[in-house]
Design a protein around this motif. Structure first.
Motif, short mmCIF file in Angstrom:
data_model
loop_
_atom_site.label_atom_id
_atom_site.label_comp_id
_atom_site.label_asym_id
_atom_site.label_seq_id
_atom_site.Cartn_x
_atom_site.Cartn_y
_atom_site.Cartn_z
N LEU A 290 3.89 -5.23 14.90
CA LEU A 290 2.49 -4.81 14.82
C LEU A 290 2.06 -5.04 13.38
O LEU A 290 2.45 -4.30 12.47
CB LEU A 290 2.34 -3.33 15.19
CG LEU A 290 0.91 -2.78 15.10
CD1 LEU A 290 -0.03 -3.48 16.08
CD2 LEU A 290 0.90 -1.26 15.32
N GLN A 291 1.28 -6.11 13.15
CA GLN A 291 0.81 -6.41 11.81
C GLN A 291 -0.35 -5.49 11.46
O GLN A 291 -1.23 -5.25 12.29
CB GLN A 291 0.35 -7.86 11.71
CG GLN A 291 1.46 -8.87 11.75
CD GLN A 291 0.98 -10.28 11.48
OE1 GLN A 291 1.48 -11.23 12.05
NE2 GLN A 291 0.01 -10.44 10.59
N LEU A 292 -0.33 -5.00 10.24
CA LEU A 292 -1.39 -4.11 9.75
C LEU A 292 -2.05 -4.78 8.54
O LEU A 292 -1.36 -5.23 7.63
CB LEU A 292 -0.81 -2.76 9.35
CG LEU A 292 -0.01 -2.02 10.42
CD1 LEU A 292 0.59 -0.74 9.86
CD2 LEU A 292 -0.86 -1.73 11.65
N ASN A 293 -3.36 -4.83 8.54
CA ASN A 293 -4.09 -5.42 7.43
C ASN A 293 -4.44 -4.31 6.44
O ASN A 293 -5.45 -3.62 6.59
CB ASN A 293 -5.36 -6.11 7.94
CG ASN A 293 -6.02 -6.94 6.87
OD1 ASN A 293 -5.78 -6.74 5.68
ND2 ASN A 293 -6.86 -7.88 7.28
N ALA A 294 -3.57 -4.16 5.44
CA ALA A 294 -3.70 -3.04 4.51
C ALA A 294 -4.88 -3.17 3.57
O ALA A 294 -5.10 -2.29 2.72
CB ALA A 294 -2.41 -2.89 3.69
N ARG A 295 -5.65 -4.21 3.71
CA ARG A 295 -6.82 -4.39 2.86
C ARG A 295 -8.11 -4.03 3.59
O ARG A 295 -9.20 -4.22 3.07
CB ARG A 295 -6.89 -5.83 2.35
CG ARG A 295 -5.70 -6.23 1.49
CD ARG A 295 -5.91 -7.56 0.78
NE ARG A 295 -4.77 -7.87 -0.07
CZ ARG A 295 -3.88 -8.81 0.19
NH1 ARG A 295 -3.98 -9.53 1.28
NH2 ARG A 295 -2.87 -9.04 -0.64
N ARG A 296 -7.98 -3.53 4.83
CA ARG A 296 -9.17 -3.23 5.63
C ARG A 296 -9.21 -1.78 6.04
O ARG A 296 -8.23 -1.24 6.57
CB ARG A 296 -9.21 -4.11 6.89
CG ARG A 296 -9.70 -5.52 6.60
CD ARG A 296 -9.61 -6.43 7.79
NE ARG A 296 -10.32 -5.96 8.97
CZ ARG A 296 -11.01 -6.77 9.77
NH1 ARG A 296 -11.12 -8.05 9.48
NH2 ARG A 296 -11.57 -6.30 10.86
N GLY A 297 -10.35 -1.15 5.81
CA GLY A 297 -10.65 0.17 6.33
C GLY A 297 -9.56 1.21 6.08
O GLY A 297 -8.98 1.28 4.99
N PRO A 298 -9.27 2.02 7.09
CA PRO A 298 -8.32 3.12 6.89
C PRO A 298 -6.90 2.65 6.61
O PRO A 298 -6.09 3.42 6.07
CB PRO A 298 -8.39 3.89 8.23
CG PRO A 298 -8.91 2.90 9.22
CD PRO A 298 -9.84 2.02 8.45
N LEU A 299 -6.57 1.40 6.93
CA LEU A 299 -5.21 0.92 6.69
C LEU A 299 -4.92 0.71 5.21
O LEU A 299 -3.76 0.52 4.82
CB LEU A 299 -4.97 -0.39 7.46
CG LEU A 299 -4.89 -0.24 8.97
CD1 LEU A 299 -4.81 -1.59 9.65
CD2 LEU A 299 -3.69 0.63 9.37
N ALA A 300 -5.94 0.76 4.38
CA ALA A 300 -5.71 0.71 2.93
C ALA A 300 -5.02 1.98 2.44
O ALA A 300 -4.45 1.99 1.34
CB ALA A 300 -7.03 0.52 2.20
N ASP A 301 -5.04 3.04 3.26
CA ASP A 301 -4.39 4.30 2.91
C ASP A 301 -2.95 4.28 3.42
O ASP A 301 -2.70 4.15 4.62
CB ASP A 301 -5.16 5.46 3.54
CG ASP A 301 -4.71 6.81 3.01
OD1 ASP A 301 -3.49 7.09 3.01
OD2 ASP A 301 -5.59 7.61 2.61
N LEU A 302 -1.99 4.41 2.50
CA LEU A 302 -0.58 4.38 2.87
C LEU A 302 -0.25 5.44 3.91
O LEU A 302 0.56 5.21 4.82
CB LEU A 302 0.29 4.58 1.62
CG LEU A 302 1.80 4.75 1.86
CD1 LEU A 302 2.39 3.55 2.58
CD2 LEU A 302 2.52 4.99 0.53
N ASN A 303 -0.86 6.60 3.82
CA ASN A 303 -0.56 7.67 4.77
C ASN A 303 -0.94 7.28 6.20
O ASN A 303 -0.26 7.68 7.16
CB ASN A 303 -1.27 8.96 4.36
CG ASN A 303 -0.57 9.64 3.20
OD1 ASN A 303 0.64 9.74 3.17
ND2 ASN A 303 -1.37 10.09 2.23
N VAL A 304 -2.00 6.52 6.36
CA VAL A 304 -2.38 6.05 7.70
C VAL A 304 -1.31 5.10 8.23
O VAL A 304 -0.88 5.20 9.39
CB VAL A 304 -3.76 5.37 7.69
CG1 VAL A 304 -4.05 4.73 9.05
CG2 VAL A 304 -4.85 6.37 7.33
#
Length: 526
Positions: A290-304
């Motif tokens: 499951l790839q996560l785009n850590a530069r977009r929206g709530p995924l920029a938050d490590l806790n999410v």
């Protein structure tokens, strides 16, 4: 594994010998002096007769015929039979000569001298030489080409050709992954006279087969290349026939209209029974994620991201999507550098901890992630997506699933136009080739990865400089730990491919990287 199937197990025990191949640069001089013919003759059988037309059933049409931009599995595996590379991987994933017959490395590891094979020609009859290698490598390095493996040449400063049969690479720093990476069809050698537009219509390579015809959304047909530099293929033609429904492919196999198919769904493979059918199960380096785009929206938050990681039972995804046939995995599947799948903040699913992470996240409102999933390229994708959605619903995170046909999915994926992506990504025996292009700041697929850091940049640089097996293993363990601790993606499982063949087809060797390169040794029994 069902006992109803006459399966055989194929592939290396995912060999540690790859480490030696990856470190061949560190060995300095006489990096390889073999004659290069082993990879072409070893798997074949003297009892097979020349001739015959092979039909392979596939579920999707290749989305490109240009090797430097191919990411879709169907395109990569088909084009690997049309184009040649400087080096190759044999059935054990060891580096062997390809279009480069030998190579030498300077004592400081900064100069690599390739000696090319004599008498190699492209499918159009033109000769292959050093000018084509210089053109190919320089074009791949050019940002405007948008080559998907350009990062594999990031340490190359200059490419020169002292004469027609010699190419010299000058490196900015030693590169322990260079020779394994050069075996990818994404670094195929093209004629300096060809253009991308021309090759997207008529591929022109040096491989064991030549491009013959394409009927969009129906078939691609290859013909034996009688001028191939190695042992000529036995088969007259290989047709990749598009049959979107896998049950129809099975029916075609059982009736003899199709003689080969490769499935990733064990349930489909279980239906392919019959006295005229053989099934070979091969563990794969590719990984479901499951790839996560850590530069977009709530995924920029490590806790999410940590909430997502802790909210997923990977074994449940494997059991649901692939009947449990596979292994839960960490980031690196390369045999010599395999990650510990339990070295992560939540080795097992922990819903309460996931909810705690989500409560600590600095986000407003519910977390809803636009999640793309491919239909058609591999069979387990939709079941994976549905299971992931159900599990994360219990945490309070919604995966908004968007199924896409294969070509549309690849376009969205390459553009990083997603919050999350349910993906099956190809693994490689060399970990830098597997991830350097994703997770370094200047990696050409870093936008797709959605994450980079100075720490990872330094670790990948160290991995290419290291000359000791144990040292490299520790470095890539550190890479894996960083990726897991930061929940960059959620690595799920590795699985098998199931190569189903008519019993008359012999000599084909399935590989752990999914390559179909041993079509060149396959033939029909007399």
């Amino acid at each position: 594994m069902s006992d109803r199937l006459r399966r055989t197990r194929s592939g290396p025990a995912l060999v540690g010998a790859v480490a030696a191949a990856a470190l061949v640069l560190a060995a300095c001089s006489d990096a390889n002096t073999g004659d290069g013919d082993t990879s072409n003759t070893e798997p074949g059988s003297a009892d097979l007769q020349p001739g015959g037309d092979l039909v392979i059933g596939v579920t999707s049409d290749p989305d490109t015929l240009f090797p430097w931009r191919a990411t879709q599995f169907q395109a990569v595996h088909m084009l690997g039979n049309v184009y040649g590379t400087l080096t190759e991987l044999d059935q054990n994933l060891d580096v062997v000569p390809g279009l480069a017959e030998t190579w030498d490395v300077s004592e400081d590891g900064l100069t690599v001298t390739f000696t090319l094979r004599d008498g190699v020609t492209f499918a159009d009859g033109s000769s292959f030489g050093s000018e084509d290698v210089v053109h190919s490598l320089e074009s791949i390095r050019d940002e405007e080409t948008a080559a998907v493996a350009s990062s594999s040449l990031a340490r190359v400063d200059e490419v020169t050709a002292p004469d027609e049969s010699t190419v010299v690479l000058t490196l900015a720093s030693p590169d322990a992954g260079l020779f394994a990476n050069l075996a990818s069809v994404n670094l195929a050698m093209l004629s300096s006279d060809d253009t991308e537009d021309a090759l997207n219509t008529t591929p022109n390579g040096t491989g064991p087969f030549t491009f013959e015809t394409r009927v969009p959304n129906q078939s691609v047909t290859l013909a034996r290349n009688d001028a191939y530099w190695g042992e000529p293929a036995l088969l007259d033609t290989v047709e990749f026939r598009v049959i979107p429904d896998e049950s129809s492919i099975v029916s075609s196999l059982q009736s003899g209209n199709v003689q080969m198919a490769v499935f990733d769904d064990p349930l489909v493979a279980d239906t392919a029974t019959g006295s005229n059918v053989n099934v070979t199960e091969t563990p794969q380096l590719s990984y479901h994620v499951l790839q996560l785009n850590a530069r977009r929206g709530p995924l920029a938050d490590l806790n999410v991201r940590l909430a997502i990681q802790c909210g997923i039972d990977r074994q449940q995804v494997l059991d649901t999507a692939a009947l449990g046939e596979g292994e839960v995995t960490g980031p690196i599947t390369s045999p010599a550098y395999r990650s510990d799948p339990n070295a992560r903040p939540c080795p097992e699913r922990d819903v309460e901890r996931a909810k705690d992470y989500l409560a600590e996240a600095d986000v407003d409102g519910p977390v809803v992630l636009e999640t793309i999933v491919s239909q058609g390229e591999y069979a387990t994708s939709v079941n994976e997506a549905q299971n992931l959605k159900a599990q994360l619903d219990e945490v309070g995170i919604e995966l908004k699933i968007e199924p896409l046909e294969s070509g549309a999915y690849v376009d969205r994926w390459v553009a990083a136009d997603f919050d999350a992506a349910v993906a099956l990504n190809g693994g490689r025996p060399e970990p830098d080739g597997m991830y350097g292009r994703y997770f370094t700041s200047d990696g050409n697929l870093n936008e797709v990865a959605g994450y980079s850091s100075p720490e990872l940049d330094e670790l990948f640089a160290q991995g290419l400089l290291a000359t000791d097996d144990d040292e490299r293993k520790q470095i890539y363990d550190d890479v894996s730990r960083h990726l897991e601790d930061n929940a960059v993606w959620v690595w799920l499982f590795t699985s098998y491919t199931y190569t189903v063949t008519d019993s008359s087809l012999q000599g084909f060797v399935p590989m752990a990287n999914g390559s179909l390169q041993y079509l060149r040794t396959a033939g029909f029994a007399g």
